[in-house]
Design a protein around this motif. Structure first.
Motif, PDB file in Angstrom:
ATOM      1  N   TYR A  92       0.852  -1.190   0.000  1.00 24.37           N
ATOM      2  CA  TYR A  92       0.000   0.000   0.000  1.00 24.37           C
ATOM      3  C   TYR A  92       0.890   1.243   0.000  1.00 24.37           C
ATOM      4  O   TYR A  92       1.858   1.334   0.760  1.00 24.37           O
ATOM      5  CB  TYR A  92      -0.909   0.018   1.231  1.00 24.37           C
ATOM      6  N   GLU A  93       0.512   2.206  -0.833  1.00 27.01           N
ATOM      7  CA  GLU A  93       1.305   3.425  -0.986  1.00 27.01           C
ATOM      8  C   GLU A  93       0.929   4.437   0.087  1.00 27.01           C
ATOM      9  O   GLU A  93      -0.243   4.686   0.357  1.00 27.01           O
ATOM     10  CB  GLU A  93       1.068   4.036  -2.367  1.00 27.01           C
ATOM     11  N   ILE A  94       1.959   5.027   0.700  1.00 23.91           N
ATOM     12  CA  ILE A  94       1.788   6.175   1.589  1.00 23.91           C
ATOM     13  C   ILE A  94       2.526   7.346   0.948  1.00 23.91           C
ATOM     14  O   ILE A  94       3.757   7.321   0.822  1.00 23.91           O
ATOM     15  CB  ILE A  94       2.330   5.904   3.003  1.00 23.91           C
ATOM     16  N   ARG A  95       1.778   8.353   0.530  1.00 21.28           N
ATOM     17  CA  ARG A  95       2.379   9.518  -0.117  1.00 21.28           C
ATOM     18  C   ARG A  95       2.854  10.501   0.951  1.00 21.28           C
ATOM     19  O   ARG A  95       2.083  10.913   1.821  1.00 21.28           O
ATOM     20  CB  ARG A  95       1.372  10.181  -1.047  1.00 21.28           C
ATOM     21  N   MET A  96       4.110  10.876   0.869  1.00 17.88           N
ATOM     22  CA  MET A  96       4.708  11.815   1.814  1.00 17.88           C
ATOM     23  C   MET A  96       4.674  13.198   1.157  1.00 17.88           C
ATOM     24  O   MET A  96       5.442  13.470   0.219  1.00 17.88           O
ATOM     25  CB  MET A  96       6.142  11.397   2.143  1.00 17.88           C
ATOM     26  N   LEU A  97       3.788  14.062   1.618  1.00 13.38           N
ATOM     27  CA  LEU A  97       3.542  15.346   0.973  1.00 13.38           C
ATOM     28  C   LEU A  97       4.094  16.492   1.809  1.00 13.38           C
ATOM     29  O   LEU A  97       3.904  16.529   3.033  1.00 13.38           O
ATOM     30  CB  LEU A  97       2.042  15.546   0.749  1.00 13.38           C
ATOM     31  N   ASP A  98       4.771  17.427   1.149  1.00 10.81           N
ATOM     32  CA  ASP A  98       5.259  18.643   1.787  1.00 10.81           C
ATOM     33  C   ASP A  98       4.113  19.643   1.839  1.00 10.81           C
ATOM     34  O   ASP A  98       3.617  20.105   0.817  1.00 10.81           O
ATOM     35  CB  ASP A  98       6.446  19.199   0.997  1.00 10.81           C
ATOM     36  N   ASN A  99       3.673  19.989   3.044  1.00 11.45           N
ATOM     37  CA  ASN A  99       2.503  20.838   3.233  1.00 11.45           C
ATOM     38  C   ASN A  99       2.874  22.218   3.777  1.00 11.45           C
ATOM     39  O   ASN A  99       2.010  22.957   4.255  1.00 11.45           O
ATOM     40  CB  ASN A  99       1.522  20.151   4.195  1.00 11.45           C
ATOM     41  N   ARG A 100       4.143  22.572   3.680  1.00 14.74           N
ATOM     42  CA  ARG A 100       4.587  23.847   4.255  1.00 14.74           C
ATOM     43  C   ARG A 100       4.164  25.022   3.380  1.00 14.74           C
ATOM     44  O   ARG A 100       4.119  24.926   2.152  1.00 14.74           O
ATOM     45  CB  ARG A 100       6.103  23.861   4.399  1.00 14.74           C
ATOM     46  N   LYS A 101       3.889  26.148   4.053  1.00 10.47           N
ATOM     47  CA  LYS A 101       3.662  27.390   3.336  1.00 10.47           C
ATOM     48  C   LYS A 101       5.003  28.026   2.983  1.00 10.47           C
ATOM     49  O   LYS A 101       6.059  27.629   3.491  1.00 10.47           O
ATOM     50  CB  LYS A 101       2.847  28.354   4.200  1.00 10.47           C
ATOM     51  N   MET A 102       4.943  29.019   2.146  1.00  5.67           N
ATOM     52  CA  MET A 102       6.153  29.717   1.746  1.00  5.67           C
ATOM     53  C   MET A 102       6.825  30.331   2.975  1.00  5.67           C
ATOM     54  O   MET A 102       6.207  31.055   3.743  1.00  5.67           O
ATOM     55  CB  MET A 102       5.822  30.820   0.736  1.00  5.67           C
ATOM     56  N   GLY A 103       8.077  29.951   3.198  1.00  2.28           N
ATOM     57  CA  GLY A 103       8.838  30.497   4.313  1.00  2.28           C
ATOM     58  C   GLY A 103       8.764  29.683   5.583  1.00  2.28           C
ATOM     59  O   GLY A 103       9.466  30.007   6.558  1.00  2.28           O
ATOM     60  N   MET A 105       9.581  26.731   8.100  1.00  2.00           N
ATOM     61  CA  MET A 105      10.686  25.811   8.386  1.00  2.00           C
ATOM     62  C   MET A 105      11.800  25.927   7.358  1.00  2.00           C
ATOM     63  O   MET A 105      12.147  24.961   6.652  1.00  2.00           O
ATOM     64  CB  MET A 105      10.187  24.366   8.452  1.00  2.00           C
ATOM     65  N   PRO A 106      12.426  27.104   7.255  1.00  2.00           N
ATOM     66  CA  PRO A 106      13.500  27.234   6.269  1.00  2.00           C
ATOM     67  C   PRO A 106      14.713  26.365   6.598  1.00  2.00           C
ATOM     68  O   PRO A 106      15.528  26.085   5.714  1.00  2.00           O
ATOM     69  CB  PRO A 106      13.849  28.722   6.357  1.00  2.00           C
ATOM     70  N   GLU A 107      14.811  25.895   7.852  1.00  2.00           N
ATOM     71  CA  GLU A 107      15.987  25.105   8.229  1.00  2.00           C
ATOM     72  C   GLU A 107      16.027  23.741   7.559  1.00  2.00           C
ATOM     73  O   GLU A 107      17.094  23.095   7.508  1.00  2.00           O
ATOM     74  CB  GLU A 107      16.048  24.922   9.751  1.00  2.00           C
ATOM     75  N   ILE A 108      14.872  23.235   7.052  1.00  2.00           N
ATOM     76  CA  ILE A 108      14.893  21.929   6.389  1.00  2.00           C
ATOM     77  C   ILE A 108      14.839  22.073   4.871  1.00  2.00           C
ATOM     78  O   ILE A 108      14.801  21.061   4.170  1.00  2.00           O
ATOM     79  CB  ILE A 108      13.733  21.045   6.872  1.00  2.00           C
ATOM     80  N   SER A 109      14.824  23.281   4.377  1.00  2.00           N
ATOM     81  CA  SER A 109      14.796  23.474   2.926  1.00  2.00           C
ATOM     82  C   SER A 109      16.096  22.965   2.316  1.00  2.00           C
ATOM     83  O   SER A 109      17.194  23.305   2.770  1.00  2.00           O
ATOM     84  CB  SER A 109      14.602  24.957   2.595  1.00  2.00           C
ATOM     85  N   PRO A 176      11.704  16.493   1.219  1.00  2.00           N
ATOM     86  CA  PRO A 176      10.338  17.033   1.088  1.00  2.00           C
ATOM     87  C   PRO A 176      10.092  17.748  -0.232  1.00  2.00           C
ATOM     88  O   PRO A 176       8.928  17.878  -0.645  1.00  2.00           O
ATOM     89  CB  PRO A 176      10.240  18.002   2.278  1.00  2.00           C
ATOM     90  N   ALA A 177      11.149  18.217  -0.880  1.00  2.00           N
ATOM     91  CA  ALA A 177      10.962  18.957  -2.130  1.00  2.00           C
ATOM     92  C   ALA A 177      10.722  18.031  -3.319  1.00  2.00           C
ATOM     93  O   ALA A 177      10.380  18.505  -4.408  1.00  2.00           O
ATOM     94  CB  ALA A 177      12.172  19.837  -2.407  1.00  2.00           C
ATOM     95  N   LYS A 178      10.895  16.714  -3.129  1.00  2.00           N
ATOM     96  CA  LYS A 178      10.733  15.773  -4.227  1.00  2.00           C
ATOM     97  C   LYS A 178       9.569  14.828  -3.948  1.00  2.00           C
ATOM     98  O   LYS A 178       9.167  14.634  -2.801  1.00  2.00           O
ATOM     99  CB  LYS A 178      12.022  14.966  -4.434  1.00  2.00           C
ATOM    100  N   ARG A 179       9.060  14.259  -5.031  1.00  2.00           N
ATOM    101  CA  ARG A 179       7.960  13.318  -4.876  1.00  2.00           C
ATOM    102  C   ARG A 179       8.450  12.080  -4.118  1.00  2.00           C
ATOM    103  O   ARG A 179       9.479  11.486  -4.471  1.00  2.00           O
ATOM    104  CB  ARG A 179       7.428  12.906  -6.254  1.00  2.00           C
ATOM    105  N   THR A 180       7.706  11.723  -3.073  1.00  2.00           N
ATOM    106  CA  THR A 180       8.099  10.591  -2.241  1.00  2.00           C
ATOM    107  C   THR A 180       6.876   9.740  -1.934  1.00  2.00           C
ATOM    108  O   THR A 180       5.837  10.251  -1.511  1.00  2.00           O
ATOM    109  CB  THR A 180       8.738  11.072  -0.923  1.00  2.00           C
TER     110      THR A 180
END
Length: 504
Positions: A92-103, A105-109, A176-180
């Motif tokens: 079963y697929e679990i999609r890991m989606l980046d739900n952050r708004k602009m700006g 958590m810049p520390e994980i960008s 988080p910036a890539k499809r996972t």
């Protein structure tokens, strides 16, 4: 006629003047701000309604969202948590989606994060005994895991790891910036953890939980970012499809007003936010090899060697000292309690009772221990705490005669009825406790008590009428009277191939 028209104008102008005058005082008592909307909204009734509306700055916005591609059940009432049925071993697929708004958590960008996916118990009672439940499952399914990653189908996951000591968890890194997408397989079914297995029982629900961490200043992924979970039940292959179909057919038969009380079935399951799993995340350093798990052995404990006069582990020669050594004392510290659990073969419960002293453990009732440890181990732990030994099925008393060269088929001298040998020394008997009514058990206990090598004992005989020797069989042992007394002697076999034991 002109006079009449003039009088009408005078009356009309007077009426207008009077009407204006009557309106001129309205609102003067309220002051200049009588029509301010801010003052109106300040009334208590409007404040109560307004406080329930979230402000834009206070709206919680989770940084991530996890979506499992499996349909939810339609037989779940409104405002209840969703329930999803899964097939055992299916991916079963679990999609890991980046739900952050602009700006946010810049520390994980531009950096990787670590996620741990677990299958855990939904029932709080089973959560308390999770370690014991999983150990039992591992015992019945050696070499299997409760949760696996389908790596060939997964997308975007890096450096996947599974800990052999955590069969219900997998972890990996992802950007988080890539499809996972992580494809998981659950290998345990819900009915494997039900207390009664007579068929037709309800299976226990599980939870799929995802915990995500970022790197700390040391490069270890231990700083918690987000957690979410959902409720599932796992069936044997194709069982989830049949259950989903059954629920759908039941809902279709309900009346329209009854259907309004239930949630619709959704094609995907959205994991809802929750608290992080209490286990401390493992030290996971990026681009470093997996460290082997380390085990710190417990400090060596002083164990006394059993008395040579002992014939049963439950009945020692020095009964008082041995019982006091094995019994858990109320004054025992946490460390001593842990050593007692290990010594008495309760190692799988040391983690559960890691903060229990001797007094804490002794305060638990039999019902408490059965609920925590299950029926079998709970009763065994209760008996161990109360120092209850297993009662032997048969007890016999045996004394060894002076070694002589009496021939096997010769006439034997009868033992003195006064309990003394020829030199006036009293016979000393040893108790032998038999848990199994077998001739081989008699030989083994005799060898243990009298320090005779077991492999040297060829046969055990019992002296019968007129001095004949009868081979001791299992049936004869089963007909021994409890607390019978025997003298025995040993006779060497002529070819030097061991000895025979003769009971008198």
């Amino acid at each position: 006629m002109a006079w009449v028209l003039k009088m009408d104008e005078v009356i009309e102008s007077g009426l207008v003047h009077d009407f204006d005058a009557s309106l001129s005082g309205i609102g003067q008592e309220l002051g200049a701000g009588a029509y301010s909307m801010s003052d109106v909204l300040a009334l208590p009734i409007f404040k109560q309604e307004d406080s329930s509306l979230p402000l834009d700055g206070e709206t919680e916005h989770p940084p991530f969202q996890y979506v499992m591609c499996a349909a939810t059940s339609p037989a779940v009432k409104l405002h209840d948590e969703t329930l999803t049925y899964l097939n055992q071993g299916q991916s079963y697929e679990i999609r890991m989606l980046d739900n952050r708004k602009m700006g946010d958590m810049p520390e994980i960008s531009g950096k990787l994060v670590k996620s741990i996916i677990r299958v855990v118990f939904h029932d709080r009672r089973l959560q308390y005994t999770e370690h014991q439940q999983l150990e039992g499952w591992k015992w019945n399914r050696p070499g299997d895991r409760l949760l696996d990653l389908d790596i060939p189908m997964s997308v975007g996951i890096i450096d996947t790891r599974t800990n052999p000591s955590q069969l219900n968890a997998v972890e990996f890194l992802w950007d988080p910036a890539k499809r996972t997408s992580a494809f998981i397989q659950v290998h345990c079914i819900s009915t494997e953890f039900t207390p009664r297995k007579h068929g037709g029982e309800k299976g226990v629900p599980f939870r799929i939980q995802v915990d995500t961490f970022k790197q700390n200043e040391n490069g270890e992924y231990t700083d918690h970012l987000h957690s979410a979970s959902c409720q599932i039940k796992v069936f044997k292959p194709k069982g989830a499809d049949r259950k989903q179909k059954t629920d759908r057919e039941k809902m279709e038969k309900r009346a329209a007003h009854e259907k309004e009380k239930y949630q619709p079935s959704y094609d995907t399951t959205i994991l809802t936010e929750c608290s992080p799993w209490p286990d401390t995340p493992t030290a996971y350093v990026n681009n470093s090899p997996s460290a082997a798990p380390t085990f710190t052995p417990p400090p060596p404990s002083t164990c006394s060697v059993p008395d040579s006069n002992s014939s049963s582990p439950n009945h020692q020669g020095d009964g008082v000292s041995q019982a006091s050594a094995e019994q858990l004392q109320p004054s025992a510290t946490i460390q001593e309690t842990q050593q007692w659990l290990l010594k008495n073969r309760f190692s799988s419960y040391t983690r559960l009772f890691s903060n229990f002293s001797g007094a804490d453990l002794l305060k638990l009732t039999k019902e408490d221990l059965v609920q925590i440890c299950g029926a079998a181990d709970g009763i065994r732990l209760y008996n161990a705490l109360k120092s209850r030994s297993v009662r032997p099925r048969l007890t016999i008393y045996v004394c060894q005669e002076q070694l002589g060269s009496t021939p096997l088929l010769g006439q034997q001298q009868a033992a003195g009825s006064g309990g003394e040998n020829g030199s006036g020394t009293p016979y000393v008997y040893h108790a032998i406790y038999l848990e199994e009514m077998l001739a081989s058990e008699v030989a083994r206990k005799l060898a243990l008590v009298f320090n005779i090598p077991l492999q040297q004992i060829n046969h055990v005989y019992r002296q019968g009428p007129t001095g004949i020797h009868i081979l001791v069989s299992d049936q004869m042992v089963q007909n021994f009277q409890d607390e019978s007394c025997f003298l025995f002697s040993t006779v060497k076999v002529e070819n030097g191939g061991g000895i025979h034991i003769i009971l008198k």
